[in-house]
Design a protein around this motif. Structure first.
Motif, PDB file in Angstrom:
ATOM      1  N   ALA A   1       0.818  -1.204   0.000  1.00 30.52           N
ATOM      2  CA  ALA A   1       0.000   0.000   0.000  1.00 30.52           C
ATOM      3  C   ALA A   1       0.855   1.258   0.000  1.00 30.52           C
ATOM      4  O   ALA A   1       1.977   1.245   0.506  1.00 30.52           O
ATOM      5  CB  ALA A   1      -0.916  -0.002   1.222  1.00 30.52           C
ATOM      6  N   PRO A   2       0.296   2.346  -0.519  1.00 30.89           N
ATOM      7  CA  PRO A   2       1.009   3.621  -0.488  1.00 30.89           C
ATOM      8  C   PRO A   2       0.898   4.251   0.904  1.00 30.89           C
ATOM      9  O   PRO A   2      -0.004   3.907   1.682  1.00 30.89           O
ATOM     10  CB  PRO A   2       0.274   4.462  -1.532  1.00 30.89           C
TER      11      PRO A   2
ATOM     12  N   ALA B   1      -3.219  -8.860   8.740  1.00 29.71           N
ATOM     13  CA  ALA B   1      -2.583  -9.170   7.462  1.00 29.71           C
ATOM     14  C   ALA B   1      -1.159  -8.623   7.469  1.00 29.71           C
ATOM     15  O   ALA B   1      -0.804  -7.797   8.311  1.00 29.71           O
ATOM     16  CB  ALA B   1      -3.372  -8.522   6.321  1.00 29.71           C
ATOM     17  N   ARG B   2      -0.362  -9.102   6.546  1.00 26.12           N
ATOM     18  CA  ARG B   2       0.970  -8.512   6.350  1.00 26.12           C
ATOM     19  C   ARG B   2       0.794  -7.269   5.484  1.00 26.12           C
ATOM     20  O   ARG B   2       0.333  -7.378   4.352  1.00 26.12           O
ATOM     21  CB  ARG B   2       1.890  -9.498   5.640  1.00 26.12           C
ATOM     22  N   VAL B   3       1.134  -6.138   6.015  1.00 25.63           N
ATOM     23  CA  VAL B   3       0.985  -4.875   5.287  1.00 25.63           C
ATOM     24  C   VAL B   3       2.352  -4.235   5.145  1.00 25.63           C
ATOM     25  O   VAL B   3       3.076  -4.076   6.123  1.00 25.63           O
ATOM     26  CB  VAL B   3       0.024  -3.921   6.030  1.00 25.63           C
ATOM     27  N   ARG B   4       2.682  -3.905   3.907  1.00 22.20           N
ATOM     28  CA  ARG B   4       3.930  -3.180   3.615  1.00 22.20           C
ATOM     29  C   ARG B   4       3.576  -1.852   2.969  1.00 22.20           C
ATOM     30  O   ARG B   4       2.894  -1.808   1.955  1.00 22.20           O
ATOM     31  CB  ARG B   4       4.817  -4.005   2.691  1.00 22.20           C
ATOM     32  N   ILE B   5       4.044  -0.791   3.599  1.00 22.03           N
ATOM     33  CA  ILE B   5       3.801   0.548   3.099  1.00 22.03           C
ATOM     34  C   ILE B   5       5.049   1.011   2.355  1.00 22.03           C
ATOM     35  O   ILE B   5       6.158   0.864   2.845  1.00 22.03           O
ATOM     36  CB  ILE B   5       3.494   1.535   4.260  1.00 22.03           C
ATOM     37  N   GLY B   6       4.843   1.546   1.183  1.00 18.22           N
ATOM     38  CA  GLY B   6       6.019   2.002   0.442  1.00 18.22           C
ATOM     39  C   GLY B   6       5.693   2.786  -0.765  1.00 18.22           C
ATOM     40  O   GLY B   6       4.689   3.073  -1.222  1.00 18.22           O
TER      41      GLY B   6
END
Length: 102
Positions: free
Chosen positions: A80-81, A97-102
């Motif tokens: 996700a942004p 959930a596994r959330v990656r911000i980038g």
């Protein structure tokens, strides 16, 4: 009238399904988003394979979109942004959930 949304389903080289989304996810198009998530989850093997949801091109996500994500939270890898960081955190999705911000 439905808000503009583009949803594509593809697979990584290892077979992991990826749902890539661009636009805005709201109550007018959440059924389309949910349907794509459901199809991708069906394609993942039944032994708990992960499902990647790429939201990096999403500009808006409301509670209807979050509800669709929560339906598969235990299997999701969400990209996700920074714009969506707070909504994913405050909603509790980032805890499930596994959330990656980038």
């Amino acid at each position: 009238m439905s808000t503009p949304l583009t949803v594509t389903l593809h697979h990584r080289d290892d077979g992991t399904p990826v749902v890539a989304v661009s636009g805005e996810i709201d109550m007018s198009n959440a059924a389309t988003f949910r349907g794509a998530l459901d199809r991708a989850a069906e394609e993942a093997s039944s032994d708990g394979d992960r499902l990647v949801v790429d939201l990096t091109e999403v500009e808006y996500l409301d509670s209807a979109g979050l509800t669709a994500l929560f339906g598969h939270a235990e299997r999701l890898d969400v990209l996700a942004p920074p714009l969506l960081d707070s909504v994913l955190t405050v909603s509790g999705l980032a805890d499930l959930a596994r959330v990656r911000i980038g």
